[in-house]
Each structure stands twice: as C-alpha cells, then as structure tokens.
Design an enzyme around this catalytic site. Structure first.
Site, PDB file in Angstrom:
ATOM      1  N   SER A  41       0.709  -1.190  -0.135  1.00  0.00           N
ATOM      2  CA  SER A  41       0.005   0.100   0.066  1.00  0.00           C
ATOM      3  C   SER A  41       1.123   1.337  -0.079  1.00  0.00           C
ATOM      4  O   SER A  41       0.169   2.328  -0.372  1.00  0.00           O
ATOM      5  CB  SER A  41      -1.036   0.127   1.334  1.00  0.00           C
ATOM      6  OG  SER A  41      -0.285   0.032   2.471  1.00  0.00           O
ATOM      7  N   ASP A 341      -3.723   8.220   7.634  1.00  0.00           N
ATOM      8  CA  ASP A 341      -4.927   7.332   8.323  1.00  0.00           C
ATOM      9  C   ASP A 341      -4.659   6.530   9.377  1.00  0.00           C
ATOM     10  O   ASP A 341      -5.103   5.549   9.862  1.00  0.00           O
ATOM     11  CB  ASP A 341      -5.368   6.472   7.098  1.00  0.00           C
ATOM     12  CG  ASP A 341      -4.426   5.515   6.454  1.00  0.00           C
ATOM     13  OD1 ASP A 341      -3.447   5.690   6.875  1.00  0.00           O
ATOM     14  OD2 ASP A 341      -4.796   4.941   5.528  1.00  0.00           O
ATOM     15  N   HIS A 344      -0.572   5.179   6.835  1.00  0.00           N
ATOM     16  CA  HIS A 344      -0.065   5.649   5.674  1.00  0.00           C
ATOM     17  C   HIS A 344       0.209   7.161   5.909  1.00  0.00           C
ATOM     18  O   HIS A 344      -0.587   7.869   6.791  1.00  0.00           O
ATOM     19  CB  HIS A 344      -0.797   5.421   4.549  1.00  0.00           C
ATOM     20  CG  HIS A 344      -1.324   3.996   4.168  1.00  0.00           C
ATOM     21  ND1 HIS A 344      -2.652   3.636   4.653  1.00  0.00           N
ATOM     22  CD2 HIS A 344      -0.589   2.934   3.716  1.00  0.00           C
ATOM     23  CE1 HIS A 344      -2.758   2.228   4.408  1.00  0.00           C
ATOM     24  NE2 HIS A 344      -1.358   1.670   3.938  1.00  0.00           N
TER      25      HIS A 344
END
Ligand SMILES: *[C@@H]1O[C@H](CO)[C@@H](O)[C@H](O)[C@H]1NC(C)=O
Ligand SMILES: *[C@@H]1O[C@H](CO)[C@@H](O)[C@H](O)[C@H]1NC(C)=O
Length: 369
Positions: A41, A341, A344
């Site tokens: 991610s 978040d 990240h």
C-alpha cells in the site's frame, strides 16, 4: 507555505549537474524512461481497488487533496512512486490491473496489503492475510507476462528500455509483520520471520534482474513504532518503552532488524551481480528526518502522532473505525499532518520523504547518457 524547492525542479537540476563536470561533458539526458514498481500500500496506485472495489481506499477522503476521484492510493494524494515519476519527468505510473491505461513509461504492480510470504505460508504460521492474495510472486508473474507481451517482437527496444528504467522492489514485508503483530504474535516471534521475508525479497530482486533490470531500488521498512496504528495498538504506561520522538522502541528495532538483514542481502547481491546497480532505499531514516524536523517543515507539532483521518483515544486511531468508514472525521489541514490514516502518510509527508530519498539515492544511481 513551501519551505523546500519543488521536487521536480530539484531533481532535474541535480541530474543536469554532474559533480565532476570538468572531467565529463555535461550529460544530455539523465532521465529514466520508465519506472516499474513491486510493493504494497505504500506504492499501490490502483491495483487493490480493481481486485476488490469494496476496500475503503476506493472512497473519499482517500485522494481528496490531489485527484478528483479516489484512485486507490492509500493517502490523500500522491505517493513516493508518484513523486519519483514527477521528478524524473515522467507521467504518473499506471497500475497493472487498469487494462486501458498506457504502460509506455512503466507499470505499477504493487497491491495494498501484499506480502512477500504467500498466503499459504502465512496460514501455516496461523497468520491470515485478509486483504489480498497478490503476494510478491504473483506481482512478479504479472511483470513476466507484461514483458513477455511487450518485448516479444522488439527485443532490442526492450533491452534498451529496461536499461533506462528504474525498478522498485518494495517497500514490501511490512504487512507480514503487521498481520502477525495484530494477530497476537510476540515481537520475538515476528523477528524470527525476518530472514524468511528478506530471502523472498532477495529472490524477487534476482527475478527482476533476470527480466533485464539494470537499476533496482530496494526500500526498507519505515520506523513503524512511530505510526499511530502501532502507537495505539501497543500503547503502554511504561515510559521507557518510548524513545525521544515518542516512538515505540521495540517496534522500531524490529524495523531496523529487517532493514539490517535487507542491507546484508543487498551487499552479497552486489558482489554476485557486479553488472547491475542495486541501491537501498532508506525509508526508515527519511521518515525519521521528517519527524525530527517536523515543525521547521511546517507540520503541526501537537499532532505528530495523530492521523488526519481517524478517531478515538490518545492517537485518534481505532482499528474498528478507520479512515473511509462512515462518520470518521478528516482534518481540515492535511498538509500539516504527517500521518494520513494512522498507517499511511499524507501527500505532504510523502513529498518530503521523497525529497530526502532523492538526495540520498541520486549519487548512487547511474545516469545513462
Ligand atoms: C485468497 O485465497 C483463498 C484460497 O483460495 C480464498 O479463500 C480467499 O478468499 C482469498 N482471499 C482474497 C482476499 O482474495
Ligand atoms: C515468459 O517467457 C519466458 C521465456 O519464454 C517463460 O519461461 C515464462 O514462463 C513466461 N512468463 C509468463 C508469465 O508467461
């Protein structure tokens, strides 16, 4: 307020001013023609949302600060890979699973949630990986398919293109540890996974070189003990568990342990493959720099460990109420936050991490005239 020069300008300037300009005529171009990315991610620009449209990364507020639509990037805007592409004068690199997108300047194979260890191997250790089954070897198969198709009739073009391409193998490996830690494994148990994880990353670098890669960046893990998700999940009253940046020492040491193994693998790799350039990407120290210099870089010092998007508790993070879920608030000034978040980073933090990385990596890259 921009305290640092624009990244693109900076890289172009540096690329056009070789250090020993007197010995060598100025190089006409020192640009990369393509970027190929494997990872999770930290670098996914839209693969997971095509595998699983229900993921929160497919919804606002993800992407709110740069794109008109959430693109599947796990941030409010651009990622490190995007900033590298911009700095190299390339368009943003499209995700592999977007079959209609142009792949002329590289392909992004990264999938959020991905792991070096295949799901079956994790399952044997009683660790479930619920996000995706597209582990590193699956991404390498996609890459092989891609090169087989695009190189079939123009082998020479392809060799030249790959010589001028930059490959990123990672960051990857963080999730193997995250899943294990949040499913109740001890740090000691997770440390024992490190050699196996690094071995698979090493094999991935080998495969990428077999496909024709010439310059490969292998990024390490971030200081995970500084991320709100871990600060909230492993919160303790024991003050000695924290360092001077209020990061969890044990978790940072786990990341260091992984990075040390990775560096050892890179060193032995260089000896075995003198004709390729393999460079360590020091994400760990890049993020530490941002955290240390946060206030002079324009970040809100009172919320260094609080995500822009999240809620609850000392770290405004709750695993059951994560960013993208209904009712989870989003800050009005994401440019002043480091964490987006809880897991990240924000676009602005990624921009500064990339700035540090480029200064650190550039002297070790070969510029091809
Ligand atoms: C991964 O594969 C297993 C076994 O085929 C399957 O049960 C599971 O649903 C898959 N997970 C994802 C996220 O696709
Ligand atoms: C790509 O081509 C090579 C050589 O012909 C072959 O060994 C490999 O299996 C192919 N890869 C895929 C994913 O089809």
């Amino acid at each position: 307020m921009e305290l640092l020069p624009n990244l693109p300008l900076l890289l172009l300037l540096l690329l056009h001013s070789p250090s020993n300009a007197a010995d060598h005529p100025p190089k006409a171009t020192c640009m990369f023609d393509a970027i190929y990315q494997l990872g999770d991610s930290i670098s996914d620009t839209g693969n997971l949302i095509r595998e699983n449209p229900a993921t929160p990364f497919s919804r606002f507020p993800y992407g709110e600060s740069f794109f008109n639509n959430p693109t599947g990037r796990c941030s409010n805007g651009l990622l490190i890979i995007d900033q590298f592409a911009i700095a190299a004068g390339l368009p943003l690199i499209n995700p592999y699973l977007d079959k209609d997108a142009p792949m002329t300047h590289g392909v992004n194979f990264a999938v959020a949630g991905s792991t070096p260890l295949p799901s079956e191997v994790l399952a044997q250790k009683r660790i479930s990986s619920r996000v995706t089954n597209s582990s590193l070897s699956k991404q390498l198969d996609w890459m092989s398919t891609h090169f087989n198709i695009t190189c079939l009739f123009k082998e020479n073009d392809c060799t030249k293109k790959l010589k001028n391409a930059l490959f990123f193998v990672g960051e990857i490996g963080g999730n193997d540890y995250n899943y294990a830690l949040f499913q109740g494994k001890t740090i000691e148990e997770v440390r024992n996974m490190v050699p196996e994880v690094v071995q698979i990353i090493k094999e991935a670098v080998e495969r990428v070189i077999n496909y024709g890669a010439f310059q490969v960046i292998v990024p390490g893990n971030f200081p995970i003990g500084c991320l709100p998700i871990f600060l909230a999940g492993f919160q303790t009253d024991d003050a000695t568990a924290y360092d001077e940046l209020h990061c969890l020492k044990d978790l940072n040491n786990l990341a260091i342990y992984h990075n040390t193994h990775l560096n050892d693998a890179i060193k032995s790799f260089r000896k075995e493959n003198p004709n390729v350039n393999i460079v360590y990407g020091d994400y760990y120290n890049a993020l530490l720099w941002v955290l240390r210099e946060a206030s002079s870089l324009g970040f809100d010092e009172t919320s260094l460990h609080k995500p822009c998007c999240g809620m609850d508790g000392d770290y405004e993070f709750n695993l059951m109420q994560m960013c993208g879920a209904p009712g989870v608030p989003v800050c009005g000034n994401p440019g002043e936050r480091i964490s987006w978040d809880g897991f990240h980073l924000t676009q602005n933090a990624y921009r500064l991490v990339t700035y540090w990385l480029i200064l650190n990596i550039l002297p070790r890259l070969y510029c091809i005239p």
